[in-house]
Design a protein around this motif. Structure first.
Motif, mmCIF file in Angstrom:
data_model
loop_
_atom_site.group_PDB
_atom_site.id
_atom_site.type_symbol
_atom_site.label_atom_id
_atom_site.label_comp_id
_atom_site.label_asym_id
_atom_site.label_seq_id
_atom_site.Cartn_x
_atom_site.Cartn_y
_atom_site.Cartn_z
ATOM 1 N N ALA A 139 -39.127 -23.456 -55.371
ATOM 2 C CA ALA A 139 -38.586 -22.260 -54.480
ATOM 3 C C ALA A 139 -37.996 -21.221 -55.057
ATOM 4 N N ASN A 140 -37.748 -21.177 -56.208
ATOM 5 C CA ASN A 140 -36.910 -20.164 -57.063
ATOM 6 C C ASN A 140 -37.639 -19.144 -57.231
ATOM 7 N N TRP A 141 -38.841 -18.599 -56.863
ATOM 8 C CA TRP A 141 -39.738 -17.412 -57.269
ATOM 9 C C TRP A 141 -39.375 -16.388 -56.172
ATOM 10 N N THR A 142 -38.898 -16.591 -55.202
ATOM 11 C CA THR A 142 -38.753 -15.681 -54.038
ATOM 12 C C THR A 142 -37.494 -16.222 -53.436
ATOM 13 N N ASP A 143 -37.358 -15.124 -52.172
ATOM 14 C CA ASP A 143 -36.097 -15.462 -51.185
ATOM 15 C C ASP A 143 -36.508 -16.417 -50.252
ATOM 16 N N PRO A 144 -35.688 -17.193 -49.552
ATOM 17 C CA PRO A 144 -35.880 -18.317 -48.579
ATOM 18 C C PRO A 144 -36.788 -17.745 -47.590
ATOM 19 N N PHE A 145 -36.786 -16.601 -47.008
ATOM 20 C CA PHE A 145 -37.695 -16.141 -45.997
ATOM 21 C C PHE A 145 -39.246 -16.017 -46.284
ATOM 22 N N VAL A 146 -39.209 -15.300 -47.406
ATOM 23 C CA VAL A 146 -40.738 -15.486 -48.135
ATOM 24 C C VAL A 146 -41.171 -16.895 -48.425
ATOM 25 N N PHE A 147 -40.389 -17.748 -48.667
ATOM 26 C CA PHE A 147 -40.839 -18.819 -49.117
ATOM 27 C C PHE A 147 -41.349 -19.893 -47.850
ATOM 28 N N ALA A 148 -40.407 -19.675 -46.860
ATOM 29 C CA ALA A 148 -40.669 -20.299 -45.552
ATOM 30 C C ALA A 148 -41.989 -19.692 -45.045
ATOM 31 N N THR A 149 -42.096 -18.519 -45.282
ATOM 32 C CA THR A 149 -43.142 -17.814 -44.455
ATOM 33 C C THR A 149 -44.627 -18.168 -45.300
ATOM 34 N N TYR A 150 -44.497 -18.447 -46.688
ATOM 35 C CA TYR A 150 -45.654 -18.975 -47.433
ATOM 36 C C TYR A 150 -45.906 -20.232 -47.020
ATOM 37 N N SER A 151 -44.814 -21.114 -46.681
ATOM 38 C CA SER A 151 -45.051 -22.639 -46.635
ATOM 39 C C SER A 151 -45.823 -22.911 -45.291
ATOM 40 N N ILE A 152 -45.779 -21.598 -44.525
ATOM 41 C CA ILE A 152 -46.152 -21.752 -42.886
ATOM 42 C C ILE A 152 -47.542 -21.472 -43.030
#
Length: 287
Positions: free
Chosen positions: A22-35
């Motif tokens: 998860a360290n490649w981006t901020d939490p919001f972008v990572f959450a969006t990507y995961s969805i």
């Protein structure tokens, strides 16, 4: 003392895995990507199904396909996650030797790193199933879920995938540029022969014989029976496993987990010993 040490190893390895995932981006972008990622992947299959059937989704086979494809994420991600730990630490970070000689059990470290893959994939599976139920009419009724079948099947199946991943991880010790290809090939065999997107009864008899030997076949059947009992009742006789009771399916899955535990352990020990002897533990292949 040993147990607490192993648990600490597992926890720290899982934390490290999370940081690396998860360290490649901020939490919001990572959450969006995961969805978005799992839903987009499932929609590819849905669109192919719609083209072939002329837009018909209100059939048991559509729900059968969608549920199987959603849970197949675990197969691909867990197998890939276990082997990628060895590949990534050796080829990318070049820290495998340091981890290997640390006073920890190496397989505990590997399972800890892979655990975060399971956690992230679980979110993807839940999002995909929710999307299917709400927008595509997939037949899942939470009030009708047979939890006594679903929960044991899910846990035993995940354990089986981790065990099989350990064997593939051992193969990664001894391969140069082909480890990921082998991993994807094995996952592809499961996708086609294990009743993930279509019942094994559509396969030729020789292929069905192989399907009955694969633990993923029984895992997919057990998950569907637990999550959507009415759906599987409507497909009785079409899946190729209708003669098995729920208990027999779970026992077969558990026995396959035990069998692969011995097989995978033997493969991993052999690969480990061979890699040590040939000096391949930290031997990068310079892609």
């Amino acid at each position: 003392m040993a147990v607490s040490h192993d648990l600490r190893t597992f926890k720290n390895a899982a934390w490290l895995g999370w940081q690396m995932e998860a360290n490649w981006t901020d939490p919001f972008v990572f959450a969006t990507y995961s969805i978005v990622k799992p839903v987009a992947g499932s929609l590819i299959l849905v669109f192919m199904y719609l083209v072939i059937t002329g837009g018909e989704t209100q059939t048991p086979f559509f729900s059968y396909m969608f549920i199987g494809n959603a849970f197949y994420m675990f197969v691909a991600e867990v197998l890939f996650g276990v082997t990628w730990v060895i590949h990534d630490d050796r080829e990318h970070y070049m820290t495998l030797k340091q981890v290997y000689i640390a006073p920890i059990k190496f397989y505990i470290y590997v399972f800890g790193r892979a655990a975060i893959k399971i956690a992230i994939t679980t979110v993807g599976v839940l999002v995909t199933l929710a999307f299917g139920v709400i927008w595509l009419g997939v037949e899942i009724d939470l009030g009708a879920v047979d939890w006594m079948v679903f929960i044991p099947a899910l846990l035993v199946g995940l354990l089986t995938m981790l065990i099989m991943g350990l064997a593939l991880g051992g193969v990664t010790f001894l391969t140069a540029k082909h480890g990921m290809g082998i991993n994807e090939g094995i996952a592809g065999v499961f996708y086609v022969l294990s009743g993930v997107i279509f019942p094994i009864t559509v396969l030729p008899e020789w292929a069905q014989s192989i399907s009955y030997l694969l633990p993923v076949t029984y895992w997919m059947e057990a998950l569907r029976r637990g999550l959507s009992p009415d759906l599987m009742t409507s497909l009785s006789g079409a899946t190729g496993l209708s003669d098995f009771s729920n208990l027999e399916i779970l026992l077969t899955l558990a026995l396959s987990a035990v069998a692969f535990l011995f097989i995978s352990s033997a493969i991993f020990r052999y690969a480990d010993k061979t890699a040590r002897r040939k000096g391949k533990i930290d031997w990068t292949t310079s892609y």
